[in-house]
Design an enzyme around this catalytic site. Structure first.
Site, short mmCIF file in Angstrom:
data_model
loop_
_atom_site.label_atom_id
_atom_site.label_comp_id
_atom_site.label_asym_id
_atom_site.label_seq_id
_atom_site.Cartn_x
_atom_site.Cartn_y
_atom_site.Cartn_z
N VAL A 17 -0.67 31.84 71.57
CA VAL A 17 -1.96 31.39 72.09
C VAL A 17 -2.52 32.39 73.09
CG1 VAL A 17 -3.15 29.59 73.42
CG2 VAL A 17 -1.40 28.96 71.73
N ASP A 35 3.52 37.60 81.55
CA ASP A 35 4.58 36.88 80.85
C ASP A 35 5.91 37.19 81.53
OD1 ASP A 35 4.66 35.55 77.76
OD2 ASP A 35 6.60 36.18 78.57
N ARG A 40 8.78 41.55 76.11
CA ARG A 40 7.46 41.28 75.51
C ARG A 40 6.39 42.15 76.16
NH1 ARG A 40 4.35 39.45 71.35
NH2 ARG A 40 2.77 37.94 71.92
N THR A 86 4.49 23.72 75.72
CA THR A 86 4.81 22.39 76.24
C THR A 86 5.67 21.67 75.19
OG1 THR A 86 2.59 21.76 75.47
CG2 THR A 86 2.89 22.03 77.84
N THR A 121 -1.02 22.05 75.49
CA THR A 121 -1.19 20.66 75.07
C THR A 121 -0.38 19.74 75.97
OG1 THR A 121 -1.46 21.38 72.79
CG2 THR A 121 -0.95 19.06 73.15
N CYS A 261 3.11 22.10 67.44
CA CYS A 261 2.00 21.17 67.67
C CYS A 261 2.20 19.82 67.00
CB CYS A 261 0.68 21.79 67.20
SG CYS A 261 0.11 23.13 68.25
N ARG A 332 9.38 27.98 66.09
CA ARG A 332 9.40 26.86 67.01
C ARG A 332 9.42 25.51 66.28
NH1 ARG A 332 4.31 28.27 70.61
NH2 ARG A 332 3.61 28.98 68.56
#
Length: 425
Positions: A17, A35, A40, A86, A121, A261, A332
């Site tokens: 995201v 981050d 990364r 989240t 979220t 999600c 994920r």
């Protein structure tokens, strides 16, 4: 805060995201991407994105974007956007740890006039009930007097090269009417599809969490229909294609419901509902059904193996695909791991092959060792678990060649014709 040449954006979290968002803002205005993963940061500084969301060319085009793992280098930023994950914990309860830590980090550099916008979220109320108190307490500043907040839910679809951050309509909101206007104006710098300004942060939070809850419930219905049709010896896809000839029939397909999600967000909503004294029925029933699809898949496979007199114990099963969706390296909350765990309950030997997936990440996240290549004529059963284009291109002849003379081919993703497989979901 009014928009001006002084606008400087800080993005907290550079995953699926945060990075595309940082890149787009980095084309328009000074932006710092933060981050905690130093590897990364190093890769991005060299124009390498291992999530494959942004190309090297796209990273190079963001002339105003810098990367860091030092939060103090965001001190000059005045508009912060939080895009941390989240997840849920082992009890299927919201795990706000990343959100709390991000808020703690921002609080150490927060200044008067700053705006903090959350994209992660959450359940309705989380921004103001969990995050804002941390920002206030640690900074010594007063909410809606010294600093302000907003919520603009992410709508990134990992691996989707058609629906990108700039061409997906964006919901925005702010803690005061003036803040809402500013947040909306800032996002309109990059969002070509336009924005929808919600009346409050809670409305924006609720809108996000029901988007995926709605999809989850719809897929759960189709999964239940698939189970029913399987018992009635009716091909589910043929039924869905027939029903789909009606103009208002929704084109959902059965399958594993994982990812960051759809398989997670409903638990955020049900958690908040239960804390308000209401026990959700339909949402949780859908979640239970979708969470049990791995078990159903294995039960169907074992029954078919028995019918073909294939010994179950110590048999060899090949799983094609580990990521939670096709043509994407995102692992994920992948539900393919449920199939793997269930197969091992039967003392079945499982090999997993996925050309999109990082072997290192698979080992780290799930203790799964991916095989680098597939052994021909080695397997008693083959499960097409993810619909990668690379698997479609193989075709049924090559995929069948991975099996022994007598084997089962189970196509979960409908990538092969019905007559060329033994089982479809």
């Amino acid at each position: 805060m009014s928009l001006s040449k002084d606008l400087k954006i800080g993005i907290i979290g550079l995953g699926y995201v945060g990075l595309p968002l940082a890149v787009e803002f980095g084309k328009k205005t000074p932006t710092v991407g933060f981050d905690i993963n130093k590897k990364r940061i190093s890769e991005l500084s060299n124009y390498i994105d291992n999530t494959l969301e942004c190309t090297t060319e796209e990273l190079q085009q963001a002339n105003n974007l810098t990367y860091t793992s030092d939060i103090n280098l965001l001190k000059n930023c005045n508009f912060f956007i939080v895009t941390v994950p989240t997840p849920i914990d082992e009890h299927k309860q919201p795990d706000l740890t990343p959100l709390v830590k991000a808020s703690e980090s921002i609080s150490t550099i927060l200044k008067k006039g700053d705006i903090v916008v959350y994209e992660s979220t959450v359940y309705p109320g989380a921004t103001e009930e969990v995050c804002i108190p941390i920002l206030e307490q640690n900074s010594g500043l007063m909410f809606n007097v010294d600093f302000f907040a907003g919520y603009s839910p992410e709508r990134i679809n990992p691996g989707d090269k058609e629906h990108r951050v700039t061409n997906i309509l964006k919901i925005t909101s702010g803690s005061t009417p003036e803040t809402a206007d500013t947040v909306d104006e800032v996002y309109n710098l990059i969002i070509e599809a336009g924005t929808h300004k919600a009346s409050s942060i809670k409305v924006a939070e609720a809108a996000k969490v029901i988007e995926n809850t709605q999809r989850d419930v719809n897929i759960a219905l189709i999964n239940e229909l698939s189970i029913i049709f399987n018992k009635l010896n009716i091909d589910t896809l043929e039924v869905l294609e027939a029903a789909g000839t009606k103009w208002n029939f929704l084109p959902f397909r059965p399958g594993l419901v994982g990812g960051h999600c759809i398989g997670v967000d409903p638990y955020y909503l049900t958690h908040k509902a239960q804390s308000a004294g209401y026990h959700p029925e339909m949402i949780l029933a859908g979640r239970r059904l979708n969470d049990n699809m791995g078990r159903f898949v294995v039960s169907q496979l074992v029954k078919k193996m028995i019918s073909k007199k294939i010994q179950i114990e110590n048999s060899n099963v090949l799983i094609l695909g580990l990521t939670f969706k096709e043509n994407c390296p995102d692992l994920r909350n992948t539900k393919v791991v449920d199939i793997i765990s269930e197969l091992k309950e039967y003392n079945i030997n499982v090999d997993v092959f996925d050309p999109w997936c990082s072997s290192e990440e698979a080992k780290k996240e799930y203790n799964i060792s991916l095989i680098p290549e597939i052994k021909d004529s080695h397997y008693d059963s083959i499960i097409i678990a993810v619909g990668h284009n690379k698997f479609k291109e193989l075709g049924s002849e090559i995929i069948h060649s991975y099996g022994k003379n007598t084997h089962i081919l189970y196509d979960l993703k409908y990538i092969l014709p019905k007559e060329e497989v033994d089982i479809r979901l």
